[in-house]
Motif scaffolding. Structure first.
Motif, PDB file in Angstrom:
ATOM      1  N   ASN A  77       0.800  -1.192  -0.016  1.00 56.53           N
ATOM      2  CA  ASN A  77      -0.011  -0.177   0.140  1.00 56.53           C
ATOM      3  C   ASN A  77       0.926   1.265   0.053  1.00 56.53           C
ATOM      4  O   ASN A  77       1.477   1.507   0.975  1.00 56.53           O
ATOM      5  N   PRO A  78       0.925   2.202  -0.994  1.00 52.30           N
ATOM      6  CA  PRO A  78       1.440   3.419  -0.967  1.00 52.30           C
ATOM      7  C   PRO A  78       1.114   4.358  -0.052  1.00 52.30           C
ATOM      8  O   PRO A  78       2.025   5.170   0.165  1.00 52.30           O
ATOM      9  N   ALA A  79       0.073   4.240   0.517  1.00 51.31           N
ATOM     10  CA  ALA A  79      -0.529   5.208   1.741  1.00 51.31           C
ATOM     11  C   ALA A  79       0.153   4.727   2.837  1.00 51.31           C
ATOM     12  O   ALA A  79      -0.123   5.628   3.772  1.00 51.31           O
ATOM     13  N   LEU A  80       0.697   3.794   3.268  1.00 49.41           N
ATOM     14  CA  LEU A  80       1.291   3.227   4.343  1.00 49.41           C
ATOM     15  C   LEU A  80       2.135   4.132   5.017  1.00 49.41           C
ATOM     16  O   LEU A  80       2.128   4.518   6.269  1.00 49.41           O
ATOM     17  N   SER A  81       3.359   4.562   4.284  1.00 51.30           N
ATOM     18  CA  SER A  81       4.157   5.254   4.886  1.00 51.30           C
ATOM     19  C   SER A  81       3.742   6.410   5.644  1.00 51.30           C
ATOM     20  O   SER A  81       4.119   6.859   6.663  1.00 51.30           O
ATOM     21  N   ASP A  82       2.733   7.517   4.770  1.00 48.19           N
ATOM     22  CA  ASP A  82       2.425   8.593   5.180  1.00 48.19           C
ATOM     23  C   ASP A  82       1.264   8.273   6.467  1.00 48.19           C
ATOM     24  O   ASP A  82       1.172   9.160   7.462  1.00 48.19           O
ATOM     25  N   PHE A  83       0.657   7.227   6.501  1.00 50.60           N
ATOM     26  CA  PHE A  83      -0.143   6.768   7.626  1.00 50.60           C
ATOM     27  C   PHE A  83       0.584   6.557   8.733  1.00 50.60           C
ATOM     28  O   PHE A  83       0.263   7.077   9.929  1.00 50.60           O
ATOM     29  N   ILE A  84       1.692   5.669   8.673  1.00 53.87           N
ATOM     30  CA  ILE A  84       2.631   5.444   9.791  1.00 53.87           C
ATOM     31  C   ILE A  84       3.174   6.720  10.280  1.00 53.87           C
ATOM     32  O   ILE A  84       3.448   6.842  11.739  1.00 53.87           O
ATOM     33  N   LYS A  85       3.578   7.674   9.454  1.00 52.92           N
ATOM     34  CA  LYS A  85       4.269   8.969  10.005  1.00 52.92           C
ATOM     35  C   LYS A  85       3.206   9.764  10.805  1.00 52.92           C
ATOM     36  O   LYS A  85       3.501  10.146  11.729  1.00 52.92           O
ATOM     37  N   ASN A  86       1.950   9.865  10.263  1.00 52.50           N
ATOM     38  CA  ASN A  86       0.818  10.619  10.952  1.00 52.50           C
ATOM     39  C   ASN A  86       0.547   9.681  12.378  1.00 52.50           C
ATOM     40  O   ASN A  86       0.432  10.632  13.333  1.00 52.50           O
ATOM     41  N   VAL A  87       0.542   8.664  12.432  1.00 52.68           N
ATOM     42  CA  VAL A  87       0.294   7.887  13.766  1.00 52.68           C
ATOM     43  C   VAL A  87       1.408   8.124  14.766  1.00 52.68           C
ATOM     44  O   VAL A  87       1.086   8.075  15.751  1.00 52.68           O
ATOM     45  N   LYS A  88       2.567   8.108  14.182  1.00 51.05           N
ATOM     46  CA  LYS A  88       3.866   8.172  14.924  1.00 51.05           C
ATOM     47  C   LYS A  88       3.858   9.889  15.521  1.00 51.05           C
ATOM     48  O   LYS A  88       3.869  10.084  16.776  1.00 51.05           O
ATOM     49  N   GLU A 115      -1.579  -4.993  15.151  1.00 55.37           N
ATOM     50  CA  GLU A 115      -0.344  -5.806  15.263  1.00 55.37           C
ATOM     51  C   GLU A 115       0.694  -5.676  14.228  1.00 55.37           C
ATOM     52  O   GLU A 115       2.101  -5.744  14.511  1.00 55.37           O
ATOM     53  N   TYR A 116       0.122  -5.319  13.096  1.00 51.29           N
ATOM     54  CA  TYR A 116       0.977  -5.024  12.024  1.00 51.29           C
ATOM     55  C   TYR A 116       2.073  -3.860  12.124  1.00 51.29           C
ATOM     56  O   TYR A 116       3.296  -3.994  11.957  1.00 51.29           O
ATOM     57  N   LEU A 117       1.420  -2.808  12.804  1.00 52.83           N
ATOM     58  CA  LEU A 117       2.437  -1.623  13.103  1.00 52.83           C
ATOM     59  C   LEU A 117       3.117  -1.587  14.146  1.00 52.83           C
ATOM     60  O   LEU A 117       4.106  -0.747  14.410  1.00 52.83           O
ATOM     61  N   LYS A 118       2.993  -2.610  14.854  1.00 50.73           N
ATOM     62  CA  LYS A 118       3.591  -2.779  16.381  1.00 50.73           C
ATOM     63  C   LYS A 118       5.290  -2.344  16.240  1.00 50.73           C
ATOM     64  O   LYS A 118       5.835  -1.726  16.607  1.00 50.73           O
ATOM     65  N   ASP A 119       5.859  -3.031  15.363  1.00 49.13           N
ATOM     66  CA  ASP A 119       7.164  -2.925  14.976  1.00 49.13           C
ATOM     67  C   ASP A 119       7.608  -1.867  14.111  1.00 49.13           C
ATOM     68  O   ASP A 119       8.839  -1.054  14.193  1.00 49.13           O
ATOM     69  N   LYS A 120       6.759  -1.398  13.406  1.00 47.57           N
ATOM     70  CA  LYS A 120       7.049  -0.199  12.550  1.00 47.57           C
ATOM     71  C   LYS A 120       6.672   1.302  13.185  1.00 47.57           C
ATOM     72  O   LYS A 120       7.280   2.259  12.959  1.00 47.57           O
ATOM     73  N   ILE A 121       5.919   1.147  14.519  1.00 50.23           N
ATOM     74  CA  ILE A 121       5.714   2.514  15.006  1.00 50.23           C
ATOM     75  C   ILE A 121       6.756   2.707  16.074  1.00 50.23           C
ATOM     76  O   ILE A 121       7.384   3.748  16.482  1.00 50.23           O
ATOM     77  N   ASN A 122       7.379   1.786  16.841  1.00 48.78           N
ATOM     78  CA  ASN A 122       8.311   1.828  17.844  1.00 48.78           C
ATOM     79  C   ASN A 122       9.647   2.335  17.377  1.00 48.78           C
ATOM     80  O   ASN A 122      10.392   1.983  16.221  1.00 48.78           O
TER      81      ASN A 122
END
Length: 122
Positions: A77-88, A115-122
């Motif tokens: 998903n190309p939108a994932l990186s922006d989503f992760i950045k915003n969540v962080k 669960e998928y984001l657990k490792d990507k957010i920290n």
């Protein structure tokens, strides 16, 4: 200092914790007004594809396969990186609430996403 968390919240629940409110469903929850939903954002592009959502149909027997397929969609998903950045960014200030409409609180896309984001957010 307490670390803020991602919390999963069914959008129809009467008790709603405080935090940054993100609807992570691709479809708008049936019968929910925009005012009552009180969202900070709606990230429909982060939800499972219509095809995957229809195939899964909230069938607990298909959950393990659904989880695997949805994680693959997230990888692509190309939108994932922006989503992760915003969540962080939001987690630095407050809890983040992943809102969903599914009745099953253990087997839904919000559970997989958290669960998928657990490792990507920290």
């Amino acid at each position: 200092m307490t670390k803020n968390k991602i919390k999963l919240v069914r959008i129809y629940d009467h008790e709603q914790p405080n935090g940054y409110r993100i609807l992570v469903d691709r479809l708008w929850p049936r019968g929910m007004s925009k005012v009552k939903a009180d969202l900070d954002e709606w990230d429909k592009q982060i939800g499972p594809s219509n095809e995957l959502r229809k195939w899964f149909n909230h069938d607990d027997q298909k959950y393990a396969e659904f989880k695997q397929k949805y994680e693959q969609e997230l990888d692509d998903n190309p939108a994932l990186s922006d989503f992760i950045k915003n969540v962080k960014e939001q987690l630095a200030k407050q809890d983040v609430l992943f809102l969903y409409g599914a009745k099953n609180k253990e087997h839904n896309q919000a559970v997989v996403l958290k669960e998928y984001l657990k490792d990507k957010i920290n």
